[in-house]
Design an enzyme around this catalytic site. Structure first.
Site, short mmCIF file in Angstrom:
data_model
loop_
_atom_site.label_atom_id
_atom_site.label_comp_id
_atom_site.label_asym_id
_atom_site.label_seq_id
_atom_site.Cartn_x
_atom_site.Cartn_y
_atom_site.Cartn_z
N ASP A 11 0.88 -1.16 0.00
CA ASP A 11 0.00 0.00 0.00
C ASP A 11 0.93 1.22 0.00
O ASP A 11 2.11 1.10 0.32
CB ASP A 11 -0.87 -0.03 1.27
CG ASP A 11 -1.68 1.23 1.43
OD1 ASP A 11 -2.34 1.63 0.47
OD2 ASP A 11 -1.63 1.83 2.53
N ASP A 13 -0.11 5.09 0.90
CA ASP A 13 -0.34 6.09 1.95
C ASP A 13 -0.27 5.44 3.33
O ASP A 13 -1.07 4.57 3.65
CB ASP A 13 -1.72 6.73 1.76
CG ASP A 13 -1.87 7.45 0.43
OD1 ASP A 13 -0.98 8.24 0.09
OD2 ASP A 13 -2.88 7.21 -0.26
N ARG A 51 -11.79 7.93 -2.75
CA ARG A 51 -12.17 9.33 -2.56
C ARG A 51 -13.70 9.45 -2.39
O ARG A 51 -14.18 10.07 -1.45
CB ARG A 51 -11.71 10.15 -3.76
CG ARG A 51 -11.64 11.62 -3.51
CD ARG A 51 -11.13 12.35 -4.73
NE ARG A 51 -9.79 11.94 -5.16
CZ ARG A 51 -9.20 12.35 -6.27
NH1 ARG A 51 -9.81 13.19 -7.08
NH2 ARG A 51 -7.98 11.92 -6.59
N ARG A 119 -5.84 7.78 -6.37
CA ARG A 119 -5.66 8.17 -7.77
C ARG A 119 -4.44 9.07 -7.91
O ARG A 119 -3.98 9.35 -9.00
CB ARG A 119 -6.92 8.88 -8.26
CG ARG A 119 -8.13 7.98 -8.12
CD ARG A 119 -9.41 8.67 -8.52
NE ARG A 119 -9.45 8.80 -9.95
CZ ARG A 119 -10.51 9.25 -10.62
NH1 ARG A 119 -11.59 9.60 -9.97
NH2 ARG A 119 -10.48 9.34 -11.92
#
Ligand code: BG6
Ligand code: MG
Length: 219
Positions: A11, A13, A51, A119
């Site tokens: 991953d 973040d 998001r 994104r």
């Protein structure tokens, strides 16, 4: 018998780089504008979530119903704030030891992929100068379903030509750990052990981590 990994999927973040704090700031500002309380516990729910899924969470918490154009406008605004926050990022914001670990994997012939809901992942990788470390990049632009759906990791494993059971996922989000399990991957949590207890094991970071330690933990 010792576990023999063929690939690792990371991953982005909160695992490779500390961008989770910028997403938090962006969502908190937006929630405040909407009059919806938003704290770190809320943010934990949003880690790994897309998001649009994150906006829906805030709206639902505030009991708000908005039309589609307004939702798109709010998401764009949050993203603009996020882009401003990451604009000055440098490779120094990579978490300690993560690059050395990725390079160790590569030197041992273990494939490396990215599995992120964001994104903005390609931009962050560029800013950190690490795009070329990844054999495959699957991000929020190339998936339909957000974590805990396993799509992002399954696409990564397929592109790398490995079976999920031979592939280790590194995740800081509860939704990401569930996505990895749902896809049949091995999974190591990165962060707080109490919060990430669904992972097979949890590390606080990559500073003292190595391929040998990983194999030991998963064997
Ligand atoms: C995930 C983050 O990686 O990506 C979430 O954990 C974030 O906090 C999500 O909301 C979507 O990111 P982006 O950059 O596409 O808005
Ligand atoms: Mg994360």
């Amino acid at each position: 018998m010792a576990f023999s990994p063929q690939a690792c999927l990371f991953d982005l973040d909160g695992v490779i780089v500390d961008t989770a704090k910028y997403h938090f700031t962006g969502w908190q500002r937006l929630a405040e504008e909407l009059g919806v309380p938003f704290d770190h516990a809320d943010n934990e729910q949003l880690k790994g979530v897309s998001r649009v899924g994150s906006l829906e969470y805030i709206l639902s918490k505030g009991g708000l119903v908005l039309d589609n154009d307004t939702k798109v406008r709010l998401m764009d605004r949050k993203n603009q704030q996020y882009l401003e926050l990451v604009a000055s990022m440098t490779p120094e914001e990579l978490f300690p030891g993560v690059l050395a670990f990725i390079d160790e994997l590569r030197s041992q012939g273990i494939k490396v992929g990215l599995g992120s809901s964001s994104r903005n992942a390609p931009l962050i990788l560029e800013r950190c100068n690490i795009t070329d470390r990844f054999d495959v990049i699957v991000d929020g632009n190339s998936i339909t379903f957000s974590k805990p759906d396993p799509e992002v990791f399954l696409k990564g494993a397929r592109a790398l030509g490995v079976e999920p059971a031979q592939c280790v996922v590194f995740e800081d989000a509860v939704s990401g750990i569930q996505a990895a399990h749902n896809g049949g991957f091995r999974v190591i949590g990165v962060g707080d052990g109490a919060r990430l207890k669904e992972a097979e094991c949890v590390i606080s970071g990559f500073a003292d981590f190595s391929l040998a330690v990983m194999v030991d933990k998963l064997s």
